[in-house]
Design an enzyme around this catalytic site. Structure first.
Site, short mmCIF file in Angstrom:
data_model
loop_
_atom_site.label_atom_id
_atom_site.label_comp_id
_atom_site.label_asym_id
_atom_site.label_seq_id
_atom_site.Cartn_x
_atom_site.Cartn_y
_atom_site.Cartn_z
N ASN A 121 0.86 -1.18 0.00
CA ASN A 121 0.00 0.00 0.00
C ASN A 121 0.91 1.24 0.00
OD1 ASN A 121 -1.46 2.23 1.04
ND2 ASN A 121 -3.00 0.87 1.91
N ASP A 179 -0.85 -4.14 9.86
CA ASP A 179 -2.21 -4.56 9.54
C ASP A 179 -3.15 -3.64 10.30
OD1 ASP A 179 -3.53 -6.68 7.83
OD2 ASP A 179 -4.78 -6.71 9.62
N ASP A 209 -10.26 7.61 5.04
CA ASP A 209 -9.93 8.94 5.59
C ASP A 209 -11.00 10.02 5.31
OD1 ASP A 209 -7.62 8.11 6.80
OD2 ASP A 209 -6.27 8.82 5.24
N LYS A 236 -1.95 14.43 9.98
CA LYS A 236 -2.41 13.03 10.16
C LYS A 236 -1.33 12.22 10.88
CE LYS A 236 -3.90 8.74 8.03
NZ LYS A 236 -4.14 7.90 6.88
N ARG A 244 -1.40 4.75 13.14
CA ARG A 244 -0.10 4.27 12.64
C ARG A 244 1.04 4.98 13.39
NH1 ARG A 244 -1.93 4.29 7.97
NH2 ARG A 244 -2.52 2.11 8.18
P1 ITT Z 1 -0.98 -4.25 2.84
O1 ITT Z 1 -1.71 -5.49 3.32
O2 ITT Z 1 -0.15 -4.50 1.62
O3 ITT Z 1 -0.20 -3.59 3.94
P2 ITT Z 1 -3.66 -3.13 2.68
O4 ITT Z 1 -4.20 -1.82 2.23
O5 ITT Z 1 -4.32 -4.38 2.11
O6 ITT Z 1 -2.08 -3.15 2.40
P3 ITT Z 1 -4.63 -3.92 5.28
O7 ITT Z 1 -4.81 -5.35 4.91
O8 ITT Z 1 -4.00 -3.62 6.62
O9 ITT Z 1 -3.69 -3.16 4.25
O10 ITT Z 1 -6.01 -3.19 5.14
C1 ITT Z 1 -6.29 -2.08 5.89
C2 ITT Z 1 -7.43 -1.31 5.25
O11 ITT Z 1 -7.97 -0.47 6.28
C3 ITT Z 1 -6.92 -0.37 4.16
O12 ITT Z 1 -6.99 -0.95 2.88
C4 ITT Z 1 -7.84 0.82 4.32
O13 ITT Z 1 -9.06 0.56 3.64
C5 ITT Z 1 -8.12 0.83 5.82
N1 ITT Z 1 -7.14 1.71 6.49
C6 ITT Z 1 -6.07 1.35 7.25
N2 ITT Z 1 -5.40 2.42 7.68
C7 ITT Z 1 -6.05 3.48 7.18
C8 ITT Z 1 -5.82 4.87 7.24
O14 ITT Z 1 -4.77 5.39 7.88
N3 ITT Z 1 -6.68 5.66 6.63
C9 ITT Z 1 -7.75 5.17 5.96
N4 ITT Z 1 -8.01 3.87 5.81
C10 ITT Z 1 -7.17 3.03 6.42
#
Ligand code: ITT
Length: 196
Positions: free
Chosen positions: A9, A68, A152, A174, A180
Site C-alpha cells: 500500500n 495490519d 480517511d 495526520k 499508525r
Molecule cells: P498491505 O496489506 O499491503 O499492507 P492493505 O491496504 O491491504 O495493504 P490492510 O490489509 O492492513 O492493508 O487493510 C487495511 C485497510 O484499512 C486499508 O486498505 C484501508 O481501507 C483501511 N485503512 C487502514 N489504515 C487506514 C488509514 O490510515 N486511513 C484510511 N483507511 C485506512
C-alpha cells in the site's frame, strides 16, 4: 539496520517512512516486486505476521516491518474491522467501501469509530515485536478532503473536534495523531531499547 516494509500500500509506505524518518540508524527498504498474500479474517496480528513471514522468506537477512490495520465502527459491532480492505468486495474501490459504510450508517446517530494499526517487526532470527495504536473519532455523514487514503474522507478524529476528516488534514497533521503514528511510536521505543 535494514528494515523491509512488508506492505504494498503506497500510502502506508509514505506514512511509515515519514514517521520513522527521525531514526537515522535504520535504512528503510521498499520491495520492488509484489506478493500475493491471502489474509485471514480472524485478527490483525495474525495478518501482520502472515505478511511479515511471507516477505521474510524473500529477504531472510532483513528485519521486516508489517502493518495490519482497519476501521471499527461501534454501532456496526466493530465492522468493517479486520476485513476493512475488502468490506465492499475483494476488488472494490475505496469509494465503494465508503459508500457501503455510509449506507450501513443511514439514520444511525452514534457514529463513534476508531482506526487501529498493528505494527509488527520480525527479526532475521524470527523474533517478534508488535505494538498497537488507535485513533478515535466519528464517521461523518458526508465525505470531505482528498488527502490520505481508504476511509480517511469519512473519519473525523477527536483531536480536530470533528470539524475535519483525516483526508482534510495535511500528511504532517495526520502523522501526528494517527493510529499508525501511535503504533510506530511503540516501535521507536523498542528500537531504542535494543540499541539500534
Ligand atoms: P498491505 O496489506 O499491503 O499492507 P492493505 O491496504 O491491504 O495493504 P490492510 O490489509 O492492513 O492493508 O487493510 C487495511 C485497510 O484499512 C486499508 O486498505 C484501508 O481501507 C483501511 N485503512 C487502514 N489504515 C487506514 C488509514 O490510515 N486511513 C484510511 N483507511 C485506512
Amino acid at each position: 539496520m535494514n528494515i523491509l516494509l512488508a506492505t504494498q500500500n503506497k500510502r502506508k509506505i509514505e506514512e511509515i517512512t515519514a514517521i520513522l524518518s527521525s531514526l537515522s540508524s535504520i535504512n528503510i527498504i521498499i520491495p520492488s516486486q509484489s506478493l500475493d498474500i491471502p489474509e485471514g479474517d480472524r485478527s490483525y496480528i495474525e495478518n501482520a505476521l502472515l505478511k511479515a513471514k511471507a516477505w521474510s522468506k524473500l529477504y531472510p537477512d532483513h528485519y521486516i516491518l508489517a502493518d495490519d490495520s482497519g476501521l471499527e465502527v461501534f454501532a456496526l459491532d466493530n465492522a468493517p474491522g479486520v476485513i476493512s480492505a475488502e468490506y465492499a468486495g475483494k476488488n472494490a474501490t475505496h469509494q465503494e467501501h465508503i459508500d457501503k459504510l455510509l449506507l450501513a450508517l443511514t439514520d444511525i446517530t452514534n457514529r463513534s469509530a476508531l482506526f487501529i494499526s498493528y505494527i509488527l517487526l520480525l527479526s532475521p532470527q524470527q523474533e517478534i515485536f508488535f505494538s498497537r495504536g488507535e485513533c478515535y473519532g466519528n464517521i461523518t455523514t458526508k465525505q470531505s478532503g482528498n488527502k490520505g487514503f481508504g476511509y480517511d474522507p469519512i473519519f473525523a478524529p477527536l483531536q480536530f473536534n470533528n470539524q475535519q476528516t483525516l483526508a482534510d488534514l495535511t500528511p504532517e497533521q495526520k502523522n501526528s495523531i494517527s493510529h499508525r503514528y501511535k503504533a510506530l511510536t511503540g516501535l521507536k521505543d523498542y528500537l531504542q531499547y535494543i540499541k539500534v
